[in-house]
Design a protein around this motif. Structure first.
Motif, PDB file in Angstrom:
ATOM      1  N   HIS A  22       4.758   4.034  -6.554  1.00 57.38           N
ATOM      2  CA  HIS A  22       5.411   5.554  -5.995  1.00 57.38           C
ATOM      3  C   HIS A  22       5.503   4.959  -4.778  1.00 57.38           C
ATOM      4  O   HIS A  22       5.579   5.188  -3.590  1.00 57.38           O
TER       5      HIS A  22
ATOM      6  N   ASN B 162      -3.781   7.212  -3.169  1.00 56.66           N
ATOM      7  CA  ASN B 162      -3.775   5.791  -2.810  1.00 56.66           C
ATOM      8  C   ASN B 162      -4.304   4.392  -3.297  1.00 56.66           C
ATOM      9  O   ASN B 162      -3.961   4.736  -4.322  1.00 56.66           O
TER      10      ASN B 162
ATOM     11  N   LYS C  49       9.578  -2.196   7.035  1.00 53.75           N
ATOM     12  CA  LYS C  49       8.337  -2.025   6.497  1.00 53.75           C
ATOM     13  C   LYS C  49       7.869  -3.873   6.750  1.00 53.75           C
ATOM     14  O   LYS C  49       6.113  -4.126   6.749  1.00 53.75           O
TER      15      LYS C  49
ATOM     16  N   GLY D 176       6.061   6.566  -1.256  1.00 45.62           N
ATOM     17  CA  GLY D 176       4.956   6.938  -0.236  1.00 45.62           C
ATOM     18  C   GLY D 176       4.416   5.529  -0.112  1.00 45.62           C
ATOM     19  O   GLY D 176       3.444   5.518   0.334  1.00 45.62           O
ATOM     20  N   MET D 177       5.189   4.573  -0.281  1.00 41.99           N
ATOM     21  CA  MET D 177       5.040   2.982   0.133  1.00 41.99           C
ATOM     22  C   MET D 177       4.574   3.333   1.918  1.00 41.99           C
ATOM     23  O   MET D 177       5.025   3.668   2.117  1.00 41.99           O
TER      24      MET D 177
ATOM     25  N   TRP E 112       0.271  -1.103   0.264  1.00 37.66           N
ATOM     26  CA  TRP E 112      -0.220  -0.121   0.250  1.00 37.66           C
ATOM     27  C   TRP E 112       1.054   1.304  -0.567  1.00 37.66           C
ATOM     28  O   TRP E 112       1.897   1.030   0.614  1.00 37.66           O
ATOM     29  N   TRP E 113       0.021   2.549  -0.597  1.00 37.18           N
ATOM     30  CA  TRP E 113       1.165   3.657  -0.122  1.00 37.18           C
ATOM     31  C   TRP E 113       0.038   4.385  -0.782  1.00 37.18           C
ATOM     32  O   TRP E 113      -1.289   4.257  -1.227  1.00 37.18           O
ATOM     33  N   GLU E 114       0.420   5.919  -0.030  1.00 38.62           N
ATOM     34  CA  GLU E 114      -0.960   6.776  -0.111  1.00 38.62           C
ATOM     35  C   GLU E 114      -0.245   8.642   0.177  1.00 38.62           C
ATOM     36  O   GLU E 114       1.009   8.268   0.504  1.00 38.62           O
ATOM     37  N   ASN E 115      -0.026   9.587  -0.352  1.00 36.17           N
ATOM     38  CA  ASN E 115      -0.096  10.823  -0.219  1.00 36.17           C
ATOM     39  C   ASN E 115      -1.014  11.769   0.189  1.00 36.17           C
ATOM     40  O   ASN E 115      -1.702  11.206   0.510  1.00 36.17           O
TER      41      ASN E 115
ATOM     42  N   TRP F 173       2.000  -0.181  -4.956  1.00 37.76           N
ATOM     43  CA  TRP F 173       3.515   0.588  -3.987  1.00 37.76           C
ATOM     44  C   TRP F 173       4.394   0.826  -5.467  1.00 37.76           C
ATOM     45  O   TRP F 173       5.355   1.648  -5.125  1.00 37.76           O
TER      46      TRP F 173
END
Length: 324
Positions: A75, A68, A120, A78-79, A61-64, A72
């Motif tokens: 990106h 999201n 992580k 943002g992971m 999962w990634w998000e900013n 990932w």
């Protein structure tokens, strides 16, 4: 009259007991999904199991602040979670295909720095709020050797020591290694650029950066020595073992097929080709020369690899070993 005040039914007591037992089990085990276990052998066992499960079953999962998703690998900055499971819908947090490993996620995993992997994946033990990193070895093996993707060995971590307390787990997975296109020999055309009817031709449009596999079945045996002779790409003979490898399938088993190997009636032939042969942005013509195997259709059209291709997943082993 018999006074029933203050009595509790046996069924009610039994139900309450089961609820309390289930609640206690949940409180004890659920937190372990998110934090490292306690020190010792049980902690290593748990960490190895959890790491393998996360890699094989989680998409990551990634998000900013605005977006999201599970992709990932596109990106990495943002992971938030590492996962290698393939995702059909990047906007979903879940996968419908556990143990189906994404090639792109695996390639990006190989580029992550060590501290990111340790943090992580929780490859550490906490002692008074201090992280003590475990030693680890994460790899994917195929045919008892490290899998290679884009000329890179799928392996992270250190060599496994022989004198340390350790724990390991192996999971059977299917990993994306390239693409495959299957053709029915009865539908393939005779090569219009060579004499006779024992050669066929397929168009392959580049550029390609992944291994491609061609499967041909329902071969039409027309003589006593049905065999494969050679592959020719845009007029140049290709080299066995470096440019491609050839196999024949007998009773579901792949066996090496050389240019002198006989092909059994009703069998399937497979060619696995180096993507470096197709680095240009144009259409290549692959000529497949056979002996005592005939093709009957007339070109044009010439079949195109991309129109038949599908993602190729191959069985492999995900191995995770941790030690302290």
């Amino acid at each position: 009259m018999f006074d029933k005040k203050g009595q509790i039914a046996i069924d009610f007591l039994l139900g309450i007991s089961l609820v309390l037992i289930a609640l206690g089990f949940t409180i004890q085990f659920i937190p372990g999904l998110f934090i490292s276990g306690s020190a010792g052998e049980s902690s290593l066992d748990y960490t190895a199991y959890r790491t393998a499960a996360v890699l094989a079953e989680d998409t990551g999962w990634w998000e900013n602040i605005t977006m999201n998703g599970t992709d990932w690998e596109n990106h990495p900055d943002g992971m938030l979670r590492i996962g290698l499971a393939a995702d059909d819908e990047p906007r979903s947090r879940l996968t419908d295909t556990p143990n189906l490993i994404s090639k792109k996620k695996t390639e990006q995993f190989l580029l992550l720095n060590e501290s990111t992997i340790i943090e992580k994946l929780g490859l550490y033990n906490d002692v008074e709020d201090t992280h003590f990193a475990y030693g680890y070895n994460i790899s994917i093996l195929k045919n008892d050797r490290y899998l290679v993707l884009n000329n890179t060995t799928v392996h992270r971590g250190l060599p496994v020591p022989g004198d340390r307390e350790m724990s390991g787990i192996t999971r059977i997975v299917l990993i994306e290694t390239g693409t495959v296109a299957s053709f029915d020999a009865k539908e393939l055309p005779v090569d219009p650029y060579s004499p006779g009817s024992e050669n066929t031709i397929i168009n392959i449009t580049g550029p390609l950066n992944y291994e491609l596999t061609i499967e041909i079945d329902n071969l039409n045996i027309s003589g006593v020595d049905p065999s494969f002779k050679k592959l020719v790409l845009d007029g140049t003979n290709l080299n066995e073992g470096t440019d491609y490898t050839a196999y024949k399938v007998i009773n579901g088993t792949e066996l090496p097929l050389t240019s002198t190997g006989k092909i059994d009636s009703g069998g399937t032939v497979i060619f696995r080709m180096d993507p470096g042969l197709f680095s240009g942005s144009h259409t290549y013509q692959l000529q497949i020369d056979m002996k005592d195997i005939t093709f009957t259709n007339t070109a044009p059209p010439i079949p195109e690899y991309s129109e038949q291709q599908e993602i190729l997943y191959e069985p492999a082993y995900l191995e995770v070993v941790v030690w302290q």
